[in-house]
Design a protein around this motif. Sequence first.
Motif, short mmCIF file in Angstrom:
data_model
loop_
_atom_site.label_atom_id
_atom_site.label_comp_id
_atom_site.label_asym_id
_atom_site.label_seq_id
_atom_site.Cartn_x
_atom_site.Cartn_y
_atom_site.Cartn_z
N LYS A 74 -2.38 0.88 -1.82
CA LYS A 74 -0.97 1.08 -1.87
C LYS A 74 -0.16 1.54 -3.21
CE LYS A 74 1.50 -3.00 1.04
NZ LYS A 74 0.80 -4.02 1.75
N GLY A 75 0.78 2.38 -2.66
CA GLY A 75 1.46 3.71 -3.38
C GLY A 75 0.71 5.04 -3.46
N LYS A 76 1.01 5.78 -3.71
CA LYS A 76 1.23 7.04 -3.70
C LYS A 76 -0.33 7.32 -4.36
CE LYS A 76 4.92 8.61 -3.71
NZ LYS A 76 6.50 10.25 -4.45
N SER A 77 -1.19 9.07 -3.74
CA SER A 77 -2.60 9.26 -4.16
C SER A 77 -1.98 9.89 -5.92
CB SER A 77 -2.65 10.28 -3.46
OG SER A 77 -2.90 9.97 -1.99
N ASP B 259 0.69 12.36 -12.53
CA ASP B 259 0.85 11.07 -11.43
C ASP B 259 -0.37 10.06 -11.18
OD1 ASP B 259 3.30 11.07 -12.81
OD2 ASP B 259 4.00 11.72 -10.24
N LEU B 260 -0.86 9.24 -11.63
CA LEU B 260 -2.46 9.55 -11.50
C LEU B 260 -2.09 8.21 -10.12
CD1 LEU B 260 -3.94 7.83 -14.60
CD2 LEU B 260 -4.19 9.76 -13.81
N ASN B 261 -0.90 7.38 -9.72
CA ASN B 261 -0.56 6.65 -8.75
C ASN B 261 -1.56 5.38 -8.42
OD1 ASN B 261 2.02 7.92 -9.02
ND2 ASN B 261 1.28 9.53 -7.52
N VAL B 262 -2.43 5.71 -7.20
CA VAL B 262 -3.43 5.00 -7.32
C VAL B 262 -4.64 4.99 -7.24
CG1 VAL B 262 -2.74 4.38 -4.35
CG2 VAL B 262 -4.08 6.06 -5.61
N PHE B 263 -4.79 6.24 -8.35
CA PHE B 263 -5.50 6.20 -9.58
C PHE B 263 -6.24 5.42 -10.22
CE2 PHE B 263 -9.38 9.60 -11.26
CZ PHE B 263 -9.67 9.40 -9.34
N ALA B 264 -4.94 5.08 -10.89
CA ALA B 264 -4.74 3.99 -12.18
C ALA B 264 -6.06 3.16 -12.24
CB ALA B 264 -3.63 4.35 -12.73
#
Lengths: 303, 303
Positions: A74-77, A97-102
Amino acid sequence: MAITVVGSVAFDSIETPAGKRERCLGGAATYFSLAASYFTDVRVIAVVGEDFGRRQEAVFQARGIDMRGIERAKGKSFFWEGSYLGNLNEAKTHVTDLNVFASFEPKIPEAYRDSEFLFLANIDPVLQRRVREEMPGVKLVAGDTMNYWINDHKPALLEMLKGLDILLINDTETRSLAGNSNLIQAARAVMAMGPSSLVVKHGEYGATLFHSGEASRTFRAPALPLEEVVDPTGAGDSFAGGFFGYLASQPELTPAAYRKAMFYGSVMGSFACERFGTERTQNLTREEIDQRFNLFRELTHLD
Amino acid sequence: MAITVVGSVAFDSIETPAGKRERCLGGAATYFSLAASYFTDVRVIAVVGEDFGRRQEAVFQARGIDMRGIERAKGKSFFWEGSYLGNLNEAKTHVTDLNVFASFEPKIPEAYRDSEFLFLANIDPVLQRRVREEMPGVKLVAGDTMNYWINDHKPALLEMLKGLDILLINDTETRSLAGNSNLIQAARAVMAMGPSSLVVKHGEYGATLFHSGEASRTFRAPALPLEEVVDPTGAGDSFAGGFFGYLASQPELTPAAYRKAMFYGSVMGSFACERFGTERTQNLTREEIDQRFNLFRELTHLD
């Protein structure tokens, strides 16, 4: 033999003297996979967000890349925005922007576990190490890192390096990791940290392969002098994909195979720069790749 | 075939991370002559002061270099003092005393006039051009220049370039002369100014040979990754000496001869860095040179 690669699949907004692109498909694992896919089977472990759709999937599918390890969250790449306006050799990062990668927790699909080659693209060395430990049966492990991990996460990086056979980094990273400005001495110091081979990428000047204890096997591959560098994003990852993909396609890892792998790395790196994002790397033929390989031979061989 | 070279014969005080030397024998024409002397007959045109004595003469004599064109003038020889403490790729100049060089008027001995090869080392382009015009019968003319002439004496430099067959300069000089940051485009622009061939020296990354109108003949020679760069002074002039010396020794200027010349240039450049001043370049054997040539082949060739 199949390669499993863990790393980022992302969107990049890029500005270079040749123009601008918004939200291209990018990420180290993407460039690596596309480049390696011309040589062998590739399996990706990554995480993407809800913005990763059919169009992006199709790029991997067209190259027969196994996406079962790409988790949808869920969220952005992961999103990166950068420019190369002053200097084509070094990006200026505007947004990361790490987004889901965080909160990425790599999960290895059962179907990937028989991979004989493992590539740990540039991510948190703690994650790189975890994936490496979960795949104890692999034959050859290569990886990448960057100054951020060298400067601010060195203990974790040093632990990770113990599990690598081949490290691929650039000049600055080699010197900084070793704390030594002489490239040969720095290369030796880095190999003492774990990897028995080191590929130092010199950007427009090519790359050098070092083997620990075997100075005589040092090998230097050129980069192609390009009429126009449209976008250098992903050139290093594409080099790694060509290099490691070729090695994985070989029945035996001879010194000659390593030399050719260096050339294929340079070949894939040179294609990557010719168009924005993955535009060129996703649309090649093996024939074009081998033609360029021959160009590299002519560029460097006495006869 | 004999080469006539015009340029500086000087004293250098040099500091590098490896140590310090006071008043070594130096100057572009010195390095060039010593390097070229392993391949062919060399004749020097230069001016020195009263401080140039038996010891300095002996260095030229031991290599059989013709010194009849070295004029003795009242005063001191050209003196340069510099250091490479922060950066081995670029000297920081502390002192430049032109001394007798300030009023240098190159005079060509009669015995030099049948030289078939002419090398115009880095001096005032007005003088380079004058020497070139006084030797209309030469078969091949190569030359060097530097940013000072590119930035502040461009009209004279452009006149001089019209009389050159081969220009040898570094990346920065190529880009600055052409006013173009892309190396391929810059190389083409520089060749349009006169020289039909251009050798761009990349320091520790080797050098690239371009031929105008023949992109397919572009050739890239590596530099040897050196364990210790003791003193880079004169590496570029030694490259030029190996390159042009080898060409002058060949019966025909074939593409293959140019390729080998690039390798011999790199070989002589690598030796120059191994000791202070001319210490290494003045004490070589042709066997050592050819051994290193083979090392360069192994470093770059697939098989």
